[in-house]
Scaffold this motif. Structure first.
Motif, mmCIF file in Angstrom:
data_model
loop_
_atom_site.group_PDB
_atom_site.id
_atom_site.type_symbol
_atom_site.label_atom_id
_atom_site.label_comp_id
_atom_site.label_asym_id
_atom_site.label_seq_id
_atom_site.Cartn_x
_atom_site.Cartn_y
_atom_site.Cartn_z
ATOM 1 N N CYS A 108 0.829 -1.203 0.000
ATOM 2 C CA CYS A 108 0.000 0.000 0.000
ATOM 3 C C CYS A 108 0.870 1.262 0.000
ATOM 4 O O CYS A 108 0.603 2.204 -0.738
ATOM 5 C CB CYS A 108 -0.913 -0.014 1.226
ATOM 6 S SG CYS A 108 -2.094 1.353 1.281
ATOM 7 N N LEU A 109 1.919 1.278 0.811
ATOM 8 C CA LEU A 109 2.778 2.460 0.895
ATOM 9 C C LEU A 109 3.572 2.686 -0.383
ATOM 10 O O LEU A 109 3.874 3.813 -0.743
ATOM 11 C CB LEU A 109 3.714 2.370 2.098
ATOM 12 C CG LEU A 109 3.004 2.480 3.445
ATOM 13 C CD1 LEU A 109 3.973 2.199 4.576
ATOM 14 C CD2 LEU A 109 2.356 3.841 3.614
ATOM 15 N N LYS A 110 3.895 1.592 -1.071
ATOM 16 C CA LYS A 110 4.571 1.738 -2.361
ATOM 17 C C LYS A 110 3.594 2.222 -3.412
ATOM 18 O O LYS A 110 4.003 2.727 -4.448
ATOM 19 C CB LYS A 110 5.178 0.403 -2.802
ATOM 20 C CG LYS A 110 6.386 0.005 -2.008
ATOM 21 C CD LYS A 110 6.907 -1.328 -2.473
ATOM 22 C CE LYS A 110 8.039 -1.796 -1.581
ATOM 23 N NZ LYS A 110 8.446 -3.165 -1.890
ATOM 24 N N ASN A 111 2.313 2.044 -3.111
ATOM 25 C CA ASN A 111 1.241 2.489 -4.000
ATOM 26 C C ASN A 111 1.413 1.882 -5.383
ATOM 27 O O ASN A 111 1.334 2.562 -6.388
ATOM 28 C CB ASN A 111 1.178 4.012 -4.062
ATOM 29 C CG ASN A 111 -0.168 4.502 -4.527
ATOM 30 O OD1 ASN A 111 -1.108 3.735 -4.643
ATOM 31 N ND2 ASN A 111 -0.256 5.780 -4.800
ATOM 32 N N SER A 112 1.658 0.582 -5.406
ATOM 33 C CA SER A 112 1.923 -0.098 -6.676
ATOM 34 C C SER A 112 0.712 -0.122 -7.593
ATOM 35 O O SER A 112 0.849 -0.343 -8.788
ATOM 36 C CB SER A 112 2.394 -1.529 -6.411
ATOM 37 O OG SER A 112 1.390 -2.239 -5.688
ATOM 38 N N GLN A 113 -0.480 0.149 -7.060
ATOM 39 C CA GLN A 113 -1.669 0.133 -7.895
ATOM 40 C C GLN A 113 -1.771 1.392 -8.747
ATOM 41 O O GLN A 113 -2.420 1.409 -9.768
ATOM 42 C CB GLN A 113 -2.947 0.031 -7.041
ATOM 43 C CG GLN A 113 -3.096 -1.281 -6.310
ATOM 44 C CD GLN A 113 -2.306 -1.347 -5.025
ATOM 45 O OE1 GLN A 113 -1.868 -0.333 -4.510
ATOM 46 N NE2 GLN A 113 -2.111 -2.543 -4.512
ATOM 47 N N SER A 114 -1.157 2.480 -8.334
ATOM 48 C CA SER A 114 -1.293 3.734 -9.083
ATOM 49 C C SER A 114 -0.193 3.858 -10.120
ATOM 50 O O SER A 114 0.902 3.327 -9.967
ATOM 51 C CB SER A 114 -1.246 4.934 -8.139
ATOM 52 O OG SER A 114 0.028 5.047 -7.581
ATOM 53 N N ALA A 115 -0.503 4.571 -11.162
ATOM 54 C CA ALA A 115 0.468 4.798 -12.228
ATOM 55 C C ALA A 115 1.539 5.768 -11.746
ATOM 56 O O ALA A 115 1.271 6.616 -10.900
ATOM 57 C CB ALA A 115 -0.233 5.370 -13.446
ATOM 58 N N PRO A 116 2.761 5.695 -12.285
ATOM 59 C CA PRO A 116 3.821 6.607 -11.871
ATOM 60 C C PRO A 116 3.442 8.070 -12.075
ATOM 61 O O PRO A 116 3.890 8.930 -11.358
ATOM 62 C CB PRO A 116 5.005 6.215 -12.768
ATOM 63 C CG PRO A 116 4.725 4.830 -13.186
ATOM 64 C CD PRO A 116 3.232 4.695 -13.218
ATOM 65 N N ALA A 117 2.594 8.350 -13.055
ATOM 66 C CA ALA A 117 2.201 9.739 -13.304
ATOM 67 C C ALA A 117 1.369 10.296 -12.158
ATOM 68 O O ALA A 117 1.249 11.509 -12.013
ATOM 69 C CB ALA A 117 1.418 9.833 -14.600
ATOM 70 N N ASP A 118 0.785 9.418 -11.333
ATOM 71 C CA ASP A 118 -0.027 9.874 -10.213
ATOM 72 C C ASP A 118 0.822 10.530 -9.134
ATOM 73 O O ASP A 118 0.324 11.302 -8.337
ATOM 74 C CB ASP A 118 -0.800 8.710 -9.584
ATOM 75 C CG ASP A 118 -1.886 8.196 -10.498
ATOM 76 O OD1 ASP A 118 -2.210 8.886 -11.489
ATOM 77 O OD2 ASP A 118 -2.408 7.109 -10.225
ATOM 78 N N LYS A 119 2.082 10.189 -9.106
ATOM 79 C CA LYS A 119 2.969 10.772 -8.097
ATOM 80 C C LYS A 119 3.345 12.173 -8.554
ATOM 81 O O LYS A 119 3.819 12.372 -9.664
ATOM 82 C CB LYS A 119 4.209 9.908 -7.918
ATOM 83 C CG LYS A 119 3.884 8.532 -7.379
ATOM 84 C CD LYS A 119 5.123 7.685 -7.243
ATOM 85 C CE LYS A 119 4.742 6.308 -6.749
ATOM 86 N NZ LYS A 119 5.883 5.430 -6.644
ATOM 87 N N SER A 120 3.129 13.128 -7.687
ATOM 88 C CA SER A 120 3.406 14.506 -8.079
ATOM 89 C C SER A 120 4.891 14.817 -7.951
ATOM 90 O O SER A 120 5.553 14.383 -7.018
ATOM 91 C CB SER A 120 2.594 15.467 -7.221
ATOM 92 O OG SER A 120 2.923 15.304 -5.863
ATOM 93 N N LEU A 121 5.401 15.542 -8.921
ATOM 94 C CA LEU A 121 6.799 15.954 -8.924
ATOM 95 C C LEU A 121 6.869 17.434 -8.595
ATOM 96 O O LEU A 121 5.981 18.206 -8.975
ATOM 97 C CB LEU A 121 7.424 15.712 -10.307
ATOM 98 C CG LEU A 121 7.476 14.282 -10.804
ATOM 99 C CD1 LEU A 121 8.036 14.239 -12.220
ATOM 100 C CD2 LEU A 121 8.316 13.417 -9.888
#
Length: 107
Positions: free
Chosen positions: A57-70
Motif C-alpha cells: 500500500c505504501l509503495k502504491n503499486s496500484q497507481s500509475a507513476p504519473a499519479d505521483k506529483s513531482l
C-alpha cells in the motif's frame, strides 16, 4: 483553584487546535500511511499479512507513476534528461546541455 482550572482548559483548547493544524498539514506520505493503516485495520490484518499489505500500500503499486506529483525542479530535471536522451548526448556534451537546460526559466 479557578485559575488552575482556567489554565488547564485553555491548554486543552490550544492543544486541540494544534492537533487540528497538524492534521491539515500532513505530507502526502503521511496521508498515505494513515489511509493504508485504516484499510489494514478495516481488513483486520495482523502480523506478516499486515506488514506485506502495508508495504504494498505504501509503495502504491496500484497507481500509475504519473499519479505521483513531482516538484517543479524534478519535472524540469525529467524533461531535460528526456531531451538529452533524445539527442543521444553523453559525456561532457550531456553535462553542458543539462546545465544549460536546468538554468532555463520555466514558462
Amino acid at each position: 483553584m479557578k485559575n488552575v482550572l482556567a489554565i488547564a482548559l485553555l491548554a486543552g483548547v490550544v492543544g486541540s487546535g494544534m492537533a487540528m493544524a497538524a492534521e491539515k498539514t500532513m505530507t502526502p506520505q503521511q496521508q498515505r500511511m494513515t489511509t493504508c493503516n485504516q484499510q489494514a485495520s478495516a481488513q483486520t490484518l495482523k502480523g506478516d499479512e499486515r506488514k506485506a499489505y502495508m508495504s504494498r500500500c505504501l509503495k502504491n503499486s496500484q497507481s500509475a507513476p504519473a499519479d505521483k506529483s513531482l516538484t517543479p525542479q524534478q519535472q524540469k530535471m525529467k524533461e531535460c534528461n528526456a531531451e538529452a536522451g533524445r539527442q543521444t548526448l553523453s559525456g561532457e556534451a550531456r553535462k553542458t546541455f543539462m546545465s544549460a537546460c536546468l538554468k532555463k526559466q520555466v514558462r
